[in-house]
Design a protein around this motif. Structure first.
Motif, PDB file in Angstrom:
ATOM      1  N   ASN A 283       0.707  -1.150  -0.052  1.00 49.93           N
ATOM      2  CA  ASN A 283       0.181  -0.091  -0.260  1.00 49.93           C
ATOM      3  C   ASN A 283       0.907   1.069  -0.063  1.00 49.93           C
ATOM      4  O   ASN A 283       0.582   2.100  -0.670  1.00 49.93           O
ATOM      5  CB  ASN A 283      -0.907  -0.019   1.057  1.00 49.93           C
ATOM      6  CG  ASN A 283      -1.944  -1.018   1.116  1.00 49.93           C
ATOM      7  OD1 ASN A 283      -2.923  -0.829   0.309  1.00 49.93           O
ATOM      8  ND2 ASN A 283      -2.034  -2.198   1.914  1.00 49.93           N
ATOM      9  N   LEU A 284       1.828   1.123   1.041  1.00 55.17           N
ATOM     10  CA  LEU A 284       2.885   2.309   0.861  1.00 55.17           C
ATOM     11  C   LEU A 284       4.093   1.803  -0.079  1.00 55.17           C
ATOM     12  O   LEU A 284       5.033   1.347   0.583  1.00 55.17           O
ATOM     13  CB  LEU A 284       3.267   2.824   2.161  1.00 55.17           C
ATOM     14  CG  LEU A 284       2.282   3.417   2.964  1.00 55.17           C
ATOM     15  CD1 LEU A 284       2.659   3.749   4.533  1.00 55.17           C
ATOM     16  CD2 LEU A 284       1.639   4.511   2.684  1.00 55.17           C
ATOM     17  N   LEU A 285       4.064   1.983  -1.293  1.00 51.66           N
ATOM     18  CA  LEU A 285       4.803   1.291  -1.854  1.00 51.66           C
ATOM     19  C   LEU A 285       6.161   1.856  -2.193  1.00 51.66           C
ATOM     20  O   LEU A 285       6.530   2.833  -1.898  1.00 51.66           O
ATOM     21  CB  LEU A 285       4.306   1.055  -3.384  1.00 51.66           C
ATOM     22  CG  LEU A 285       3.852   2.425  -4.370  1.00 51.66           C
ATOM     23  CD1 LEU A 285       4.903   3.016  -4.802  1.00 51.66           C
ATOM     24  CD2 LEU A 285       2.808   1.969  -5.320  1.00 51.66           C
ATOM     25  N   TYR A 286       7.122   1.057  -2.658  1.00 50.22           N
ATOM     26  CA  TYR A 286       8.638   1.360  -3.114  1.00 50.22           C
ATOM     27  C   TYR A 286       8.418   1.350  -4.610  1.00 50.22           C
ATOM     28  O   TYR A 286       7.666   0.614  -5.251  1.00 50.22           O
ATOM     29  CB  TYR A 286       9.584   0.430  -2.800  1.00 50.22           C
ATOM     30  CG  TYR A 286      10.042   0.389  -1.294  1.00 50.22           C
ATOM     31  CD1 TYR A 286       9.729   1.756  -0.462  1.00 50.22           C
ATOM     32  CD2 TYR A 286      10.245  -0.731  -0.675  1.00 50.22           C
ATOM     33  CE1 TYR A 286      10.065   1.610   0.943  1.00 50.22           C
ATOM     34  CE2 TYR A 286      10.373  -0.952   1.087  1.00 50.22           C
ATOM     35  CZ  TYR A 286      10.413   0.329   1.398  1.00 50.22           C
ATOM     36  OH  TYR A 286      10.518   0.197   2.856  1.00 50.22           O
ATOM     37  N   TYR A 287       9.214   2.454  -4.987  1.00 42.89           N
ATOM     38  CA  TYR A 287       9.351   2.292  -6.761  1.00 42.89           C
ATOM     39  C   TYR A 287      10.628   2.827  -6.988  1.00 42.89           C
ATOM     40  O   TYR A 287      11.230   3.540  -6.311  1.00 42.89           O
ATOM     41  CB  TYR A 287       8.316   3.304  -7.442  1.00 42.89           C
ATOM     42  CG  TYR A 287       8.369   4.819  -6.964  1.00 42.89           C
ATOM     43  CD1 TYR A 287       9.232   5.686  -7.567  1.00 42.89           C
ATOM     44  CD2 TYR A 287       7.798   5.203  -6.014  1.00 42.89           C
ATOM     45  CE1 TYR A 287       9.067   6.768  -6.988  1.00 42.89           C
ATOM     46  CE2 TYR A 287       7.517   6.225  -5.657  1.00 42.89           C
ATOM     47  CZ  TYR A 287       8.438   7.432  -6.135  1.00 42.89           C
ATOM     48  OH  TYR A 287       8.479   8.784  -5.634  1.00 42.89           O
ATOM     49  N   LEU A 317      13.722   5.480   4.191  1.00 43.05           N
ATOM     50  CA  LEU A 317      13.376   5.188   2.902  1.00 43.05           C
ATOM     51  C   LEU A 317      14.773   4.536   2.520  1.00 43.05           C
ATOM     52  O   LEU A 317      14.908   3.561   1.641  1.00 43.05           O
ATOM     53  CB  LEU A 317      13.300   6.323   1.897  1.00 43.05           C
ATOM     54  CG  LEU A 317      13.077   6.132   0.230  1.00 43.05           C
ATOM     55  CD1 LEU A 317      12.267   5.172   0.128  1.00 43.05           C
ATOM     56  CD2 LEU A 317      13.271   7.535  -0.396  1.00 43.05           C
ATOM     57  N   HIS A 318      16.019   4.972   3.078  1.00 43.07           N
ATOM     58  CA  HIS A 318      17.130   4.417   2.704  1.00 43.07           C
ATOM     59  C   HIS A 318      17.395   3.185   3.264  1.00 43.07           C
ATOM     60  O   HIS A 318      17.637   1.933   2.669  1.00 43.07           O
ATOM     61  CB  HIS A 318      18.342   5.322   3.254  1.00 43.07           C
ATOM     62  CG  HIS A 318      19.617   4.813   3.105  1.00 43.07           C
ATOM     63  ND1 HIS A 318      20.882   5.195   3.618  1.00 43.07           N
ATOM     64  CD2 HIS A 318      20.209   3.908   2.041  1.00 43.07           C
ATOM     65  CE1 HIS A 318      21.714   4.567   3.052  1.00 43.07           C
ATOM     66  NE2 HIS A 318      21.562   3.951   2.263  1.00 43.07           N
ATOM     67  N   ASP A 319      16.648   2.834   4.314  1.00 42.70           N
ATOM     68  CA  ASP A 319      16.589   1.419   5.205  1.00 42.70           C
ATOM     69  C   ASP A 319      15.730   0.514   4.168  1.00 42.70           C
ATOM     70  O   ASP A 319      16.323  -0.613   4.016  1.00 42.70           O
ATOM     71  CB  ASP A 319      16.015   1.527   6.549  1.00 42.70           C
ATOM     72  CG  ASP A 319      16.824   2.394   7.481  1.00 42.70           C
ATOM     73  OD1 ASP A 319      18.204   2.372   7.440  1.00 42.70           O
ATOM     74  OD2 ASP A 319      16.291   2.773   8.475  1.00 42.70           O
ATOM     75  N   LEU A 328      23.838  -2.933  -1.194  1.00 47.47           N
ATOM     76  CA  LEU A 328      23.670  -1.487  -1.472  1.00 47.47           C
ATOM     77  C   LEU A 328      24.226  -0.508  -0.062  1.00 47.47           C
ATOM     78  O   LEU A 328      24.415   0.579  -0.154  1.00 47.47           O
ATOM     79  CB  LEU A 328      22.712  -0.695  -2.365  1.00 47.47           C
ATOM     80  CG  LEU A 328      22.346  -1.326  -3.703  1.00 47.47           C
ATOM     81  CD1 LEU A 328      21.001  -0.452  -4.281  1.00 47.47           C
ATOM     82  CD2 LEU A 328      23.606  -1.104  -4.469  1.00 47.47           C
ATOM     83  N   LYS A 329      24.307  -1.441   0.651  1.00 48.92           N
ATOM     84  CA  LYS A 329      24.657  -0.915   2.059  1.00 48.92           C
ATOM     85  C   LYS A 329      25.736  -0.093   2.208  1.00 48.92           C
ATOM     86  O   LYS A 329      25.817   1.030   3.000  1.00 48.92           O
ATOM     87  CB  LYS A 329      24.659  -2.037   3.212  1.00 48.92           C
ATOM     88  CG  LYS A 329      24.839  -1.630   4.790  1.00 48.92           C
ATOM     89  CD  LYS A 329      24.736  -2.627   5.705  1.00 48.92           C
ATOM     90  CE  LYS A 329      24.785  -1.959   7.007  1.00 48.92           C
ATOM     91  NZ  LYS A 329      24.845  -3.385   8.024  1.00 48.92           N
TER      92      LYS A 329
END
Length: 425
Positions: A283-287, A317-319, A328-329
């Motif tokens: 619902n609170l998506l990542y893109y 968001l970075h997490d 990518l850490k």
């Protein structure tokens, strides 16, 4: 870390444009210098109509220069939901509009040799949970049966075809979508409108609208005015209070993005196999997507009202990016930015002409990179009365948002609710 968008940092072809000073006239005044307004100007000028665009900031300073650069098919609502809401014949027209939108962008880019990193290799909708794969399969059946439209579903065992990530459990592939550098496309579209004879005023905020007894519209700005036969208002999530009926019909929602430093090409190729736009089923998506200069651009939901809150949201968001791609850490984030996405009550775009004569289009709900160029062309057809009939998104009366003045609180509550749903189901 740079507090500007990756697109602004890598823009090409920007030119200086003057503010409006003094009193001017034109055939059509267009308020809003994003994709919709620039496309309307371009298509009107091609038909010999004299236009002037008023942009409060600079070209692309709103959503057109801050989005994720994903040119997607469809809408924020699934096609099965659109069938239930509007019926199958209308839903078919709506899907075709999104396909026509991408075709139009591709045509403009290729015809005018625009350098904006356009790649049409589709999109991948990544399933957050196993149940989401089953939902995507049901949507696949609807698309095939009712629309004759093909998408491909993959499961967790096939994920390596698309992403090197254990965060997702499969997904849906649609080959018709595309990606691009949105700001460079906007700047090129502005240049095309001017080459056709249009005028664009930057750093020029429209403050007041007044309709004269002779039917003409006067737009007062900070240092002058424009009087025109017709007005186009395409400010989307940045509408302010210029036109109350439009302002009450759109909810602006913050979205935030980050972009990494340039990554080793081999690593990026392993993490993201194809040059697709990617978004997930939360619902609170990542893109996210990879860029031509080998970065990862990663976005999500946010509400950057204050510095402390903004810092926390960007950190979260970075997490999230690290959860999707743990490799990518150790890589730096070089850019972070935010912008506004516009929603209507129905969660589909609105386009049309109000009783007071105002032409409008807004409410793209995260699909504006695709839809807005075509909406600008359709507005031009409405102005010139050359349209081929009513399109399924057209409205003559707007649907106001209930309790509009409390929308910021409502959005915060809904985000909390959606976050809870993402955890539970």
């Amino acid at each position: 870390m740079k507090q500007l968008s990756l697109w602004e940092a890598t823009e090409k072809g920007r030119k200086h444009r003057e503010k409006l000073a003094g009193d001017r006239t034109c055939d059509v005044v267009i308020v809003g210098g994003g994709f919709s307004g620039l496309s309307a100007a371009y298509h009107l000028q091609k038909q010999g109509c004299e236009t002037a665009v008023l942009e409060r900031g600079r070209i692309g300073s709103g959503a057109s220069g801050k989005n994720g650069g994903q040119i997607l098919t469809g809408y924020v609502l699934s096609m099965s939901k659109l069938i239930k809401k509007y019926g199958l014949p209308t839903a078919k027209q709506m899907l075709q509009l999104t396909l026509d939108s991408i075709d139009l962008i591709e045509e403009i880019i290729k015809k005018n040799n625009i350098s904006c990193g356009f790649h049409r290799e589709g999109h991948f909708q990544a399933a957050y949970k196993p149940a989401h794969v089953e939902w995507l399969k049901r949507e696949q059946d609807v698309l095939q049966r009712d629309f004759g439209y093909e998408v491909k579903i993959i499961g967790k065992q096939e994920m390596q075809q698309e992403l090197d990530s254990s965060f997702y459990t499969g997904g849906s592939i649609d080959d018709k979508s595309a990606i691009f550098h949105p700001l460079n496309y906007a700047l090129a579209l502005a240049n095309l409108a001017e080459e056709q004879g249009g005028i664009i005023y930057e750093e020029t905020e429209a403050l007041q609208l007044a309709r004269h007894s002779n039917g003409k519209i006067k737009v007062t700005t900070t240092e002058g005015s424009l009087t025109a036969d017709q007005i186009v208002l395409v400010t989307n999530a940045y509408s302010g209070n210029l036109h109350p009926a439009i302002s009450r019909s759109v909810i602006p929602v913050e979205s935030i993005m980050i972009a990494t430093e340039p990554l080793p090409p081999d690593l990026l190729k392993r993490l993201i196999k194809k040059n697709r736009g990617i978004y997930d089923t939360k619902n609170l998506l990542y893109y996210f997507r990879k860029t031509d200069d080998h970065r990862l651009a990663f976005g999500g939901s946010g509400r950057t009202a204050g510095r402390r809150e903004a810092k926390q949201l960007f950190s979260q968001l970075h997490d999230g990016m690290i959860r999707v791609f743990p490799d990518l850490k150790e890589f730096r984030i070089e850019y972070q930015w935010s912008g506004k996405v516009a929603f209507t009550k129905e969660k589909v775009p609105y386009i049309g002409q109000l009783a007071d004569g105002t032409h409008f289009a807004f409410g793209y709900a995260g699909h504006g990179a695709a839809m807005s160029t075509l909406m600008g062309k359709l507005i031009a057809a409405n102005v010139m009365k050359t349209g081929e009939g009513k399109n399924p998104l057209e409205k003559t009366a707007l649907t106001p948002i209930p309790f509009y003045h409390q929308h910021a609180k409502a959005v915060s509550v809904m985000k909390y609710y959606y976050r809870l749903l993402d955890k539970l189901f």
